[in-house]
Scaffold this motif. Structure first.
Motif, PDB file in Angstrom:
ATOM      1  N   GLU A 161     -31.669 -66.145 103.357  1.00 56.71           N
ATOM      2  CA  GLU A 161     -32.487 -67.477 103.375  1.00 56.71           C
ATOM      3  C   GLU A 161     -33.401 -68.339 104.552  1.00 56.71           C
ATOM      4  O   GLU A 161     -34.310 -68.105 103.982  1.00 56.71           O
ATOM      5  CB  GLU A 161     -30.775 -68.712 103.332  1.00 56.71           C
ATOM      6  CG  GLU A 161     -29.750 -68.527 102.020  1.00 56.71           C
ATOM      7  CD  GLU A 161     -28.551 -69.098 102.150  1.00 56.71           C
ATOM      8  OE1 GLU A 161     -28.300 -68.797 101.661  1.00 56.71           O
ATOM      9  OE2 GLU A 161     -28.340 -68.947 103.461  1.00 56.71           O
ATOM     10  N   ARG A 221     -36.673 -66.706 103.393  1.00 62.26           N
ATOM     11  CA  ARG A 221     -36.981 -67.675 102.192  1.00 62.26           C
ATOM     12  C   ARG A 221     -37.320 -68.785 102.563  1.00 62.26           C
ATOM     13  O   ARG A 221     -38.499 -69.607 101.680  1.00 62.26           O
ATOM     14  CB  ARG A 221     -35.985 -67.880 101.248  1.00 62.26           C
ATOM     15  CG  ARG A 221     -36.293 -66.064 100.644  1.00 62.26           C
ATOM     16  CD  ARG A 221     -36.002 -66.711  99.193  1.00 62.26           C
ATOM     17  NE  ARG A 221     -35.286 -64.288  98.201  1.00 62.26           N
ATOM     18  CZ  ARG A 221     -34.627 -64.431  97.760  1.00 62.26           C
ATOM     19  NH1 ARG A 221     -33.243 -64.387  98.886  1.00 62.26           N
ATOM     20  NH2 ARG A 221     -34.794 -62.987  97.716  1.00 62.26           N
ATOM     21  N   LYS A 241     -41.305 -68.506 101.976  1.00 60.84           N
ATOM     22  CA  LYS A 241     -41.626 -67.718 101.135  1.00 60.84           C
ATOM     23  C   LYS A 241     -40.479 -67.771 100.487  1.00 60.84           C
ATOM     24  O   LYS A 241     -39.724 -67.083 100.134  1.00 60.84           O
ATOM     25  CB  LYS A 241     -42.056 -66.587 100.622  1.00 60.84           C
ATOM     26  CG  LYS A 241     -42.334 -66.168  99.807  1.00 60.84           C
ATOM     27  CD  LYS A 241     -43.277 -64.948 100.637  1.00 60.84           C
ATOM     28  CE  LYS A 241     -44.196 -64.264  98.574  1.00 60.84           C
ATOM     29  NZ  LYS A 241     -45.369 -62.715  98.633  1.00 60.84           N
ATOM     30  N   GLU A 242     -40.631 -69.541  99.082  1.00 63.57           N
ATOM     31  CA  GLU A 242     -38.972 -69.450  98.307  1.00 63.57           C
ATOM     32  C   GLU A 242     -39.509 -68.371  97.713  1.00 63.57           C
ATOM     33  O   GLU A 242     -38.021 -67.834  97.268  1.00 63.57           O
ATOM     34  CB  GLU A 242     -38.780 -70.686  97.686  1.00 63.57           C
ATOM     35  CG  GLU A 242     -38.713 -71.912  99.102  1.00 63.57           C
ATOM     36  CD  GLU A 242     -38.949 -73.694  98.125  1.00 63.57           C
ATOM     37  OE1 GLU A 242     -38.749 -73.727  96.934  1.00 63.57           O
ATOM     38  OE2 GLU A 242     -38.428 -74.315  99.609  1.00 63.57           O
ATOM     39  N   ASP A 243     -40.062 -68.017  96.420  1.00 61.13           N
ATOM     40  CA  ASP A 243     -39.922 -67.113  95.458  1.00 61.13           C
ATOM     41  C   ASP A 243     -40.051 -65.645  96.177  1.00 61.13           C
ATOM     42  O   ASP A 243     -40.302 -64.881  94.819  1.00 61.13           O
ATOM     43  CB  ASP A 243     -40.939 -67.301  94.813  1.00 61.13           C
ATOM     44  CG  ASP A 243     -42.567 -67.379  95.664  1.00 61.13           C
ATOM     45  OD1 ASP A 243     -42.652 -67.317  96.522  1.00 61.13           O
ATOM     46  OD2 ASP A 243     -43.146 -67.164  94.574  1.00 61.13           O
ATOM     47  N   ALA A 244     -40.370 -65.370  97.363  1.00 65.70           N
ATOM     48  CA  ALA A 244     -39.429 -63.454  98.124  1.00 65.70           C
ATOM     49  C   ALA A 244     -38.938 -62.718  96.774  1.00 65.70           C
ATOM     50  O   ALA A 244     -37.485 -63.998  96.718  1.00 65.70           O
ATOM     51  CB  ALA A 244     -39.960 -63.974  99.679  1.00 65.70           C
ATOM     52  N   ILE A 271     -38.707 -59.051 100.919  1.00 62.37           N
ATOM     53  CA  ILE A 271     -38.192 -59.130 102.668  1.00 62.37           C
ATOM     54  C   ILE A 271     -37.505 -57.778 103.463  1.00 62.37           C
ATOM     55  O   ILE A 271     -37.631 -57.902 104.174  1.00 62.37           O
ATOM     56  CB  ILE A 271     -36.768 -59.960 101.941  1.00 62.37           C
ATOM     57  CG1 ILE A 271     -36.909 -60.736 101.484  1.00 62.37           C
ATOM     58  CG2 ILE A 271     -35.914 -59.962 103.220  1.00 62.37           C
ATOM     59  CD1 ILE A 271     -35.858 -62.412 100.999  1.00 62.37           C
ATOM     60  N   ARG A 302     -40.188 -62.680 109.241  1.00 61.21           N
ATOM     61  CA  ARG A 302     -39.654 -63.963 108.483  1.00 61.21           C
ATOM     62  C   ARG A 302     -41.411 -64.062 108.298  1.00 61.21           C
ATOM     63  O   ARG A 302     -41.930 -64.728 107.555  1.00 61.21           O
ATOM     64  CB  ARG A 302     -39.017 -64.768 109.213  1.00 61.21           C
ATOM     65  CG  ARG A 302     -39.344 -65.992 108.364  1.00 61.21           C
ATOM     66  CD  ARG A 302     -38.320 -67.327 108.932  1.00 61.21           C
ATOM     67  NE  ARG A 302     -38.348 -66.810 110.252  1.00 61.21           N
ATOM     68  CZ  ARG A 302     -37.529 -67.685 111.301  1.00 61.21           C
ATOM     69  NH1 ARG A 302     -36.561 -69.222 110.359  1.00 61.21           N
ATOM     70  NH2 ARG A 302     -37.957 -68.404 112.372  1.00 61.21           N
TER      71      ARG A 302
END
Length: 605
Positions: free
Chosen positions: A470, A473, A476-479, A484, A527
């Motif tokens: 979390e 992301r 980058k929300e759609d990672a 990651i 991140r």
């Protein structure tokens, strides 16, 4: 002109009063001109901007309230006739009246419940609308202006003040209409039966009107004091909990415990002063109300003794006299509620009206096509001061190009972090320019919209509560999980993350609690890597890493992203030896060091 001056001190007349030349009228004009009334109306105009979208719901709410009041009066009149029927032993219409009273009472209760439910729902909707709007405004507010507010004060305004405004934004107008209608209808009912009783019922009105002016002023004063003190207390609590590690390390827990109690005492004293003021005014109001009740009761006994009314009418008189007094008090009490909302709205508007960040959306977006080739960051003849006549940067130049690691060095507090803030567009130069430049020398002035091209790792621990995934992301929300993991490997963080029980889905506490400082730094760097922006800013971001890990992280970043521009602030010689160029920030000047000077500086470290 002083709005508090005495009439005898007034020497100038304005507006229409130039003709009348009345000192009293001029004094009132001055009081209006001092801004108090205009601020009040401006605050409520702002509140209306949120409540007007619920106008049909507010109309329905008002209608339900009026119907509930009407049915309450019907029930009261029906009970009057029932009492008269029973006392006179004339039971011909008893059942019809009983059914009417029961029906009107039940329906009135139903409508009252609907009104309460509807008011609560509307208040929640308005509260959420205001909070969402304010949140967006705060997030987009100018960083320098916003930083003048303490965190506790922001939270207090965002929560408590918004709740105060929302609770009145929808209900105040319906409450006024309902109270006025109920007051008028009750007065007409009493007037229908006896004119003198109707005016006896209004005996307390002059006192309440005279007292209301004083009550409103004192209420506004206490409200402001309590809100200010509550904000200070919340700020103290927020800072204490945020720095709990430092407080424990120094062993100064008792100092902060005593500090908390001092703030609590101040808030308690203000609150108790207001409570005592309320008690005194309630006693005075109750004494007046009791006196009027005795007068009304005595008059009713006289009418009953003389045979001019029956017992049911007496009951109706006394019951509705109390109701009339309560309705009038409700009307008077609506005004303090409006003043409270005005005070809270004014505090919220201070945040809403903060200047926005600089946006150059179209030009910034046009730079996206060149992002894969990297960007240079260029500062030209920059002057900057947080406080006037206290410069942090003077006539300074700086350049960082794609594929380079550029170091910023210098004593603490000389302006390195200020430069990074300027590169991010959080602050802007007083003179000079800061630009983002592509390979073809196209450029755009750094602004809020160019931040999409930056990854930033600030000083300290910036991880949040939640899982490692979390935290990653956020940028980058759609990672995917694979992306990651790859970013964690680049930052040399995967070696310890994979050993955690849940891997990237392991839960961290506030500020990354559960990881060491060095581990938290590596996750923060990962991140920034995951964001994969053309420019990477590291503000002492490797200070908790050992030299070998630090060098490996930087090598991985440049190897995997050869067009990335990397700018670091550091005191570590291991970083300086890897940099293409070094800039020293000292005595408000940014100076590029030659290779020999850079080598000597690395050795000095």
């Amino acid at each position: 002109m002083n709005p508090y001056q005495k009439p005898d001190d007034i020497k100038e007349y304005s507006g229409f009063n130039k003709i009348l030349k009345s000192k009293f009228i001029q004094m009132m004009i001055n009081k209006i001109d001092d801004g108090t009334f205009s601020d009040f109306f401006d605050d409520w105009r702002w509140i209306f901007s949120f409540s007007k979208q619920y106008k049909w719901a507010i109309c329905f709410y008002t209608l339900m309230g009026i119907l509930s009041s009407t049915l309450g009066l019907v029930s009261a009149v029906a009970s009057k006739y029932m009492i008269d029927i029973i006392t006179n032993r004339q039971i011909g219409r008893l059942w019809q009246l009983a059914l009417l009273m029961i029906f009107s009472t039940v329906i009135s209760l139903l409508f009252s419940s609907l009104v309460s439910r509807y008011a609560t729902k509307l208040s929640i909707y308005v509260n959420n609308d205001i909070q969402a709007s304010i949140f967006d405004k705060i997030i987009d507010a100018d960083w320098l202006e916003l930083s003048q507010y303490e965190n506790g004060d922001l939270l207090n305004r965002f929560n408590n003040d918004v709740n105060t405004v929302a609770s009145n934004a929808v209900s105040w107008l319906p409450n006024i209409i309902i109270a006025l209608y109920t007051f008028a209808a009750t007065f007409v009912v009493i007037l229908h039966y006896d004119v003198i009783m109707a005016f006896i019922a209004l005996l307390s009105a002059p006192f309440l009107l005279l007292a209301s002016r004083f009550l409103m002023r004192k209420n506004r004063e206490y409200r402001q004091k309590v809100l200010q003190m509550n904000s200070k207390l919340m700020s103290y609590e927020s800072e204490t909990f945020y720095n709990i590690d430092t407080i424990k390390s120094f062993g100064v827990m008792d100092h902060y415990s005593h500090g908390l109690r001092k703030w609590q005492k101040k808030l308690r004293d203000y609150t108790l002063d207001y409570n005592m003021f309320s008690i005194k005014t309630n006693i005075a109001t109750s004494l007046v109300s009791t006196f009027v009740t005795f007068v009304a009761f005595g008059y009713c006994l006289f009418l009953l003794w003389s045979g001019r009314i029956e017992f049911g009418t007496m009951t109706l008189f006394l019951q509705q006299r109390t109701q009339l007094s309560n309705n009038f008090s409700s009307l008077v009490n609506i005004i303090p509620g409006m003043l409270n909302s005005s005070v809270s709205a004014h505090r919220i508007r201070e945040l809403v009206e903060l200047p926005r960040e600089q946006h150059i959306a179209e030009e910034s977006a046009q730079m996206a096509r060149a992002a894969e080739n990297g960007f240079a960051v260029r500062m030209s003849s920059v002057d900057f001061a947080y406080v006037e006549n206290n410069k942090v940067l003077t006539d300074s130049d700086f350049l960082a190009s794609p594929g380079e690691i550029i170091a910023l060095v210098g004593p603490s507090g000389e302006g390195k972090t200020t430069m990074l803030r300027m590169i991010l567009g959080l602050i802007h130069p007083d003179q000079g320019a800061v630009d983002l430049v592509d390979r073809d020398q196209n450029h755009v002035t750094i602004n809020a919209d160019t931040r999409r091209y930056f990854s930033y790792v600030p000083q300290g621990n910036t991880l949040m509560s939640g899982t490692i995934a979390e935290n990653m992301r956020v940028v980058k929300e759609d990672a995917t999980d694979e992306e990651i993991v790859e970013a964690l490997k680049t930052a040399c963080a995967w070696d310890f993350v994979q050993k955690l029980d849940d891997g990237i889905y392991s839960t961290l506490g506030t500020r990354g609690r559960g990881l060491s400082e060095g581990q938290a730094q590596r996750v923060s760097i990962a991140r920034a890597v995951l964001r994969d922006a053309p420019v990477l800013l590291l503000d002492e971001a490797t200070s908790a890493l050992d030299v070998e890990t630090e060098r490996q992280v930087l090598r991985n970043i440049i190897r995997q992203h050869p067009n990335k521009t990397c700018i670091v602030t550091t005191h570590r010689p291991s970083v300086l030896n890897m940099c293409q160029r070094v800039y020293r920030v000292m005595d408000t000047k940014v100076t590029e060091l030659d290779e020999a000077a850079s080598s000597r500086m690395a050795q000095d470290f």
